[in-house]
Design an enzyme around this catalytic site. Structure first.
Site, PDB file in Angstrom:
ATOM      1  CE  LYS A  44      -0.391  -0.237   4.994  1.00  0.00           C
ATOM      2  NZ  LYS A  44      -1.024  -0.698   6.168  1.00  0.00           N
ATOM      3  NE  ARG A 141      -6.062   0.581  11.754  1.00  0.00           N
ATOM      4  CZ  ARG A 141      -4.900   0.252  11.194  1.00  0.00           C
ATOM      5  NH1 ARG A 141      -4.139   1.275  11.361  1.00  0.00           N
ATOM      6  NH2 ARG A 141      -4.883  -0.905  10.548  1.00  0.00           N
ATOM      7  CE1 TYR A 263      13.031  31.854   6.946  1.00  0.00           C
ATOM      8  CE2 TYR A 263      12.705  29.429   6.646  1.00  0.00           C
ATOM      9  CZ  TYR A 263      12.969  30.624   5.970  1.00  0.00           C
ATOM     10  OH  TYR A 263      12.675  30.733   4.869  1.00  0.00           O
ATOM     11  CG  MET A 316       9.404  23.870   1.202  1.00  0.00           C
ATOM     12  SD  MET A 316       8.426  25.023   0.269  1.00  0.00           S
ATOM     13  CE  MET A 316       7.309  25.894   1.431  1.00  0.00           C
TER      14      MET A 316
HETATM   15  C1  LIG Z   1      -0.239  -1.865   6.800  1.00  0.00           C
HETATM   16  C2  LIG Z   1      -0.991  -3.075   7.277  1.00  0.00           C
HETATM   17  C3  LIG Z   1      -0.173  -4.353   7.333  1.00  0.00           C
HETATM   18  C4  LIG Z   1       1.557  -4.185   7.227  1.00  0.00           C
HETATM   19  O1  LIG Z   1       1.938  -3.672   8.660  1.00  0.00           O
HETATM   20  P1  LIG Z   1       3.506  -3.541   8.604  1.00  0.00           P
HETATM   21  O2  LIG Z   1       3.817  -3.220  10.006  1.00  0.00           O
HETATM   22  O3  LIG Z   1       3.900  -2.717   7.704  1.00  0.00           O
HETATM   23  O4  LIG Z   1       3.928  -5.048   8.401  1.00  0.00           O
HETATM   24  C5  LIG Z   1      -0.628  -5.365   7.701  1.00  0.00           C
HETATM   25  N1  LIG Z   1      -1.988  -5.389   7.847  1.00  0.00           N
HETATM   26  C6  LIG Z   1      -2.876  -4.627   7.940  1.00  0.00           C
HETATM   27  C7  LIG Z   1      -4.255  -4.597   7.943  1.00  0.00           C
HETATM   28  C8  LIG Z   1      -2.366  -3.154   7.623  1.00  0.00           C
HETATM   29  O5  LIG Z   1      -2.999  -2.021   7.571  1.00  0.00           O
END
Ligand SMILES: *Cc1c(COP(=O)(O)O)cnc(C)c1O
Length: 374
Positions: A44, A141, A263, A316
């Site tokens: 992802k 969640r 800054y 930046m």
């Molecule tokens: C992002 C995610 C993972 C991967 O987690 P890592 O800690 O990066 O290995 C696995 N399962 C779900 C549901 C996630 O949202």
């Protein structure tokens, strides 16, 4: 995902090097670790910012056949680069049900509404469609609460036309092996998944799979560890470094004792100092909270194998580092300073900015050139 014209290496302000062979090697090491369970790959967020178009084919070549993405557009990318793999979409349907069906993507359903909608799409197409169920075991969640999970298990009609490929849940505290919450979630997962006998199960991500074989079930879902991340320092995964980030030194100048840098004049030289100005700022993924020292120690860069502290505000496009202790010949304009690499880890970069390595990784600069090593 490319929002900027690709930067040429010759005039790049910064270079992100991604070792694809190391990603493949990490996947193989994790797959070996969890066998006979299957090892998937979470890609992802553009493979955690490293470039899904390069990372996915490398993982396919390594033998990975199950990928996890979050959104419909990521699903399309994943299908392009892994034409035969099983692709799970973690964030549910998001109105993308038709697209998921068209790309043969398996959505991870986490609400009863999602289940109803997916079933309707299957019915309309007069077919059975694959899906995973995300059940909540304490993260609170995303995932079906146990009441809804029991409802689905008790009424076969609710899952008619749905080919249940996986039941999964996600751990809240896997980065702390001593946390009792891990066992509590494991027990809840075993209890709830018993309602779906014979459906393959998945609980662990990168840190979870290091908790031991009882957490592996049929499929594990590492993301971060594939990219060299080590969130659970006490229980490191068998993976090696993937990413280095280097940015160009633009100038080196002498600053008299009592002068300030940057800054808001937050840093004042306590001695005659040499300051290197480096072409990386918060627009390149260096958090502004890495400014130091300012309450927290602040971040570092690595120059010629020596750590130099970031001093003054991260702006930046630029950071300033105190290179007084490096010797007068050690650094000159045009050199590269490492923001990550040579022993300076993603975790170090996260910690010194009050965040985690995941956030550092996924925000690495779109302005920097990307160099893929096979
Ligand atoms: C992002 C995610 C993972 C991967 O987690 P890592 O800690 O990066 O290995 C696995 N399962 C779900 C549901 C996630 O949202």
């Amino acid at each position: 995902m490319t929002l900027h014209p690709p930067t040429r290496l010759s005039n790049a302000t910064g270079v992100i090097t991604v070792d694809l062979a190391a990603i493949s090697g990490n996947w193989r090491a994790l797959a070996q670790r969890v066998a006979p369970a299957q090892c998937g790959a979470v890609v992802k967020a553009d493979a955690y910012g490293l470039g899904a178009a390069r990372v996915i084919p490398a993982l396919v070549r390594a033998g990975c056949t199950a990928f996890f993405i979050a959104t419909p557009s990521e699903a399309e990318t994943a299908r392009t680069f892994a034409p035969k793999a099983t692709i799970y979409a973690l964030d549910g349907l998001l109105g993308g049900g038709e697209a998921f069906a068209a790309f043969n993507v398996t959505p991870v359903l986490s609400t009863l509404d999602d289940v109803t909608e997916w079933q309707a799409i299957a019915k309309a197409a007069n077919t059975r469609l694959p899906a995973a169920l995300h059940i909540d075991t304490g993260l609170n969640r995303l995932g079906l609460p146990s009441r809804d999970t029991r409802k689905l298990a008790a009424d076969a009609a609710l899952l008619a036309n749905i080919d249940l490929k996986l039941v999964m849940s996600h751990l809240a505290s896997a980065d702390n092996p001593a946390d009792k919450k891990n066992r509590d979630q494991l027990l809840a997962f075993e209890t709830l998944t018993a309602l779906f006998p014979r459906v393959p199960r998945s609980l662990a991500a990168s840190d979870g799979l290091m908790l031991g074989p009882q957490y592996h079930f049929n499929l594990v879902r590492p993301g971060y560890a594939l990219y060299g991340g080590q969130a659970a320092q006490s229980n490191p995964a068998p993976v090696s470094t993937v990413v280095t980030v280097a940015a160009r030194v633009l100038s080196v100048c002498d600053v008299a004792r009592g002068e300030t840098v940057g800054y808001s004049a937050t840093w004042r030289a306590a001695r005659p100092s040499r300051i290197a100005t480096i072409a990386a700022g918060y627009a390149d993924g260096v958090p502004r909270s890495a400014s130091g020292p300012d309450g927290r120690p602040g971040g570092h860069v690595m120059i010629g194998g020596t750590l130099a502290p970031i001093v003054g505000r991260v702006s930046m496009d630029l950071i300033t580092a105190d290179v007084t202790d490096l010797g007068s010949e050690a650094v000159k304009p045009g050199d590269f300073a490492k923001l990550i690499g040579d022993g300076l880890t993603i975790e170090d970069a996260g910690y010194s900015a009050g965040t985690i390595g995941y956030e550092i990784l996924t925000r690495l600069g779109p302005r920097f050139a990307r160099l893929y090593v096979e």
